[in-house]
Scaffold this motif. Structure first.
Motif, PDB file in Angstrom:
ATOM      1  N   PRO A   1       0.779  -1.237   0.000  1.00 46.39           N
ATOM      2  CA  PRO A   1       0.000   0.000   0.000  1.00 46.39           C
ATOM      3  C   PRO A   1       0.811   1.288   0.000  1.00 46.39           C
ATOM      4  N   ASP A   2       2.033   1.259   0.460  1.00 44.61           N
ATOM      5  CA  ASP A   2       2.804   2.501   0.591  1.00 44.61           C
ATOM      6  C   ASP A   2       4.076   2.487  -0.254  1.00 44.61           C
ATOM      7  N   GLU A   3       4.034   1.775  -1.378  1.00 43.43           N
ATOM      8  CA  GLU A   3       5.165   1.758  -2.295  1.00 43.43           C
ATOM      9  C   GLU A   3       4.886   2.662  -3.491  1.00 43.43           C
ATOM     10  N   PHE A   4       5.968   3.250  -4.017  1.00 44.03           N
ATOM     11  CA  PHE A   4       5.864   4.130  -5.173  1.00 44.03           C
ATOM     12  C   PHE A   4       7.015   3.857  -6.136  1.00 44.03           C
ATOM     13  N   TYR A   5       6.692   3.862  -7.449  1.00 45.59           N
ATOM     14  CA  TYR A   5       7.746   3.935  -8.450  1.00 45.59           C
ATOM     15  C   TYR A   5       8.408   5.316  -8.353  1.00 45.59           C
ATOM     16  N   MET A   6       9.698   5.378  -8.722  1.00 47.03           N
ATOM     17  CA  MET A   6      10.416   6.648  -8.750  1.00 47.03           C
ATOM     18  C   MET A   6      10.867   6.923 -10.184  1.00 47.03           C
ATOM     19  N   GLU A   7      10.281   7.951 -10.799  1.00 45.89           N
ATOM     20  CA  GLU A   7      10.638   8.328 -12.166  1.00 45.89           C
ATOM     21  C   GLU A   7      11.517   9.577 -12.125  1.00 45.89           C
ATOM     22  N   GLY A   8      12.742   9.457 -12.660  1.00 46.58           N
ATOM     23  CA  GLY A   8      13.663  10.587 -12.654  1.00 46.58           C
ATOM     24  C   GLY A   8      13.105  11.779 -13.405  1.00 46.58           C
ATOM     25  N   GLN A   9      13.408  12.969 -12.888  1.00 46.90           N
ATOM     26  CA  GLN A   9      12.978  14.210 -13.507  1.00 46.90           C
ATOM     27  C   GLN A   9      14.197  15.082 -13.781  1.00 46.90           C
ATOM     28  N   GLY A  10      14.024  16.128 -14.595  1.00 45.38           N
ATOM     29  CA  GLY A  10      15.129  17.036 -14.876  1.00 45.38           C
ATOM     30  C   GLY A  10      16.283  16.295 -15.524  1.00 45.38           C
ATOM     31  N   GLU A  11      17.480  16.415 -14.947  1.00 46.51           N
ATOM     32  CA  GLU A  11      18.669  15.761 -15.493  1.00 46.51           C
ATOM     33  C   GLU A  11      18.557  14.237 -15.465  1.00 46.51           C
ATOM     34  N   LEU A  12      17.684  13.709 -14.613  1.00 50.60           N
ATOM     35  CA  LEU A  12      17.528  12.262 -14.481  1.00 50.60           C
ATOM     36  C   LEU A  12      16.418  11.704 -15.365  1.00 50.60           C
ATOM     37  N   HIS A  13      15.686  12.582 -16.066  1.00 50.40           N
ATOM     38  CA  HIS A  13      14.528  12.127 -16.822  1.00 50.40           C
ATOM     39  C   HIS A  13      14.949  11.181 -17.936  1.00 50.40           C
TER      40      HIS A  13
END
Length: 533
Positions: free
Chosen positions: A484-496
């Motif tokens: 219930p408390d897990e999230f994918y992490m999608e890079g943004q900015g320089e990490l996108h």
């Protein structure tokens, strides 16, 4: 395009079914070079390697550079860009460690300081409080740090928040041991950052300047430079690139610079020609191409002195190159100082691999045969399959034995020897719903080693965003697996499109979210960030 590629593979398959058995008595240089080219070019057409758009190869034997060239195109997202040459730079990643170890050993030899000197000593850091635990503060030596026997987990993603060389001492004070000193193998890039700082202290100059004056310039490695401080946009560089969710993306130059800011472990850019000089340097016992001594042979002996056994779990990918399942055995048994010692076809070897964001490398030298092979490539190389089969195929050619793999087998490898291989690429599901109101996850979280993580909801897209140092991530709920408390992490900015993580996990104490765990940042010692606001 598909038909032309298919035709090319078919032609190569026919040629290699005829040629290999007839070339190994009295091999001439042109036929061997042609076989190298066929194997590399055929392999690059494979579907599993289509995200490795540029390759760099060099071979040395008996003191001569026998082969140095590039393949593919320098810009991963532009197939019409220039073909790399023998002077095109590639990020050599962790092959940098041998440079760091050699430079440090040279400086210490000049000053008469043994490699087993304690880090706390007045001749080195002159600091009795560098580490958290007494055993490290008191007994840690240069050899311990260079051979990965300090017992610290890697924590490589500290580079997002503490990435400058000046941060290294704060990091060391907060590292928690996973094992007692000299009892384990924990590969650790951060410790090589510490050794880069020691180089600067002993040499009273920057790491880059000392590396250039003591090694690169005397060896004639005129193309080699450093990704942390070079104007890399202006270099003849094979652009680092990464495949993300089925597409290829160039790694931003700014990302490459920041990731390499902490020197010592992976910040060198080099070419096929220069890496040929580097291999000959070791094979000659410390001499350059003119026969002049650059480093005393005793220093080379120290570099190649066995220090730390490598457990099988640390090199699990080597199963694809181990008998009886595979046709030959390539082993990595002991970690030396920036090199690994092992065997190939029963011959003692020194080798190392390197992997960074958008670049993969491998080097192998076989002292008894005066032979060295280097390969660099852009893109990812899961389980080291591409680079290792290329290096071993080329080594076989120049050893004068029938290669264990042929071009028409390259695309299927590791089949037929292994049938369970998978690329395991991450695809983010962006359509799941969070199980709690998003405002319950918002806050500021702290970790003694890493520092601060901030989680906040963006009003415009109603999603959570996480920031750590210069790294920014968009969080997508991951609830289909009943977490219930897990999230994918999608890079943004320089990490996108460069860095995504399968999960971060929020902890609920029964009344509120009290922690966020970065489970993919360091699985052996998961960083926990506790809520402070």
């Amino acid at each position: 395009m598909f038909l032309s590629n298919l035709l090319l593979v078919t032609v190569f398959s026919f040629l290699t079914s005829v040629i290999p058995c007839t070339i190994f008595s009295g091999v001439n240089a042109s036929s061997t070079e042609e076989l190298v080219r066929r194997f590399v070019e055929t392999s690059m057409l494979c579907n599993k390697h289509k995200y490795n758009p540029a390759v760099s190869i060099s071979v040395v034997k008996n003191g001569s550079l026998l082969f140095a060239d590039g393949f593919g195109h320098v810009d991963g997202t532009n197939s019409s860009s220039a073909r790399p040459t023998s002077d095109t730079l590639f990020g050599i990643a962790s092959l940098t460690k041998a440079f760091t170890a050699t430079l440090l050993a040279t400086l210490m030899e000049e000053k008469g300081i043994p490699l087993y000197t304690y880090l706390k000593s007045s001749s080195l850091f002159n600091n009795n409080h560098m580490f958290d635990k007494y055993e490290h503060r008191t007994y840690a030596t240069v050899k311990d740090t260079l051979s990965h026997r300090m017992g610290f987990a890697n924590h490589n993603f500290l580079r997002f928040g503490k990435y400058r060389s000046t941060d290294i001492f704060d990091i060391c004070k907060n590292l928690k041991k996973k094992a007692a000193i000299r009892t384990s193998f924990y590969y650790n890039n951060i410790m090589y950052g510490l050794m880069a700082s020691l180089i600067e202290k002993l040499g009273n100059d920057t790491y880059e300047s000392l590396m250039t004056s003591h090694l690169l310039r005397p060896l004639g490695m005129t193309s080699t430079t450093f990704s942390g401080n070079a104007n890399i946009e202006q270099l003849d560089l094979a652009r680092h690139c990464i495949d993300t969710e089925g597409s290829l993306y160039n790694v931003p130059y700014s990302f490459t610079r920041k990731w390499a800011e902490m020197a010592g472990s992976g910040n060198i850019l080099s070419s096929a020609s220069d890496m040929g000089k580097w291999m000959n340097f070791f094979l000659s016992g410390g001499k350059n191409s003119s026969g002049h001594t650059v480093v005393q042979e005793s220093v080379i002996d120290d570099i190649f002195h066995g220090e730390n056994p490598i457990p099988q779990s640390a090199v699990d990918y080597m199963k694809y190159f181990t008998q009886p399942e595979a046709p030959v055995t390539l082993s990595q048994d002991v970690y030396l100082l920036g090199w690994r010692k092992g065997y190939y076809r029963g011959l003692p070897i020194y080798s190392h691999t390197g992997s960074t964001w958008g670049s993969s490398t491998m080097i192998i030298i076989i002292p008894s045969k005066h032979l060295g092979v280097y390969v660099g490539m852009t893109g990812r190389d899961k389980d080291y399959l591409f680079r290792t089969k290329v290096v071993t195929y080329i080594a076989d050619l120049y050893l004068g034995v029938t290669p264990w793999i042929q071009p028409n087998q390259s695309c299927d490898f590791p089949e037929p020897f292994f049938s369970d291989w998978s690329s395991n690429k991450l695809y983010i599901d962006r359509d799941e719903n969070a199980t709690r109101p998003l405002n319950e996850y918002e806050g500021i979280f702290m970790n003694a080693l890493y520092g601060q993580v901030t989680v906040a909801r963006n009003q415009s897209d109603d999603l959570l965003y996480l920031q750590y140092g210069w790294a920014h991530f968009k969080l997508y709920p991951r609830t289909k697996d009943s977490q219930p408390d897990e999230f994918y992490m999608e890079g943004q900015g320089e990490l996108h499109n460069i860095i995504n993580f399968a999960e971060c996990v929020f902890s609920h104490n029964g009344t509120h979210i009290d922690k966020v765990l970065m489970t993919k940042w360091e699985p052996s010692d998961v960083p926990e960030f506790a809520r402070v606001a």
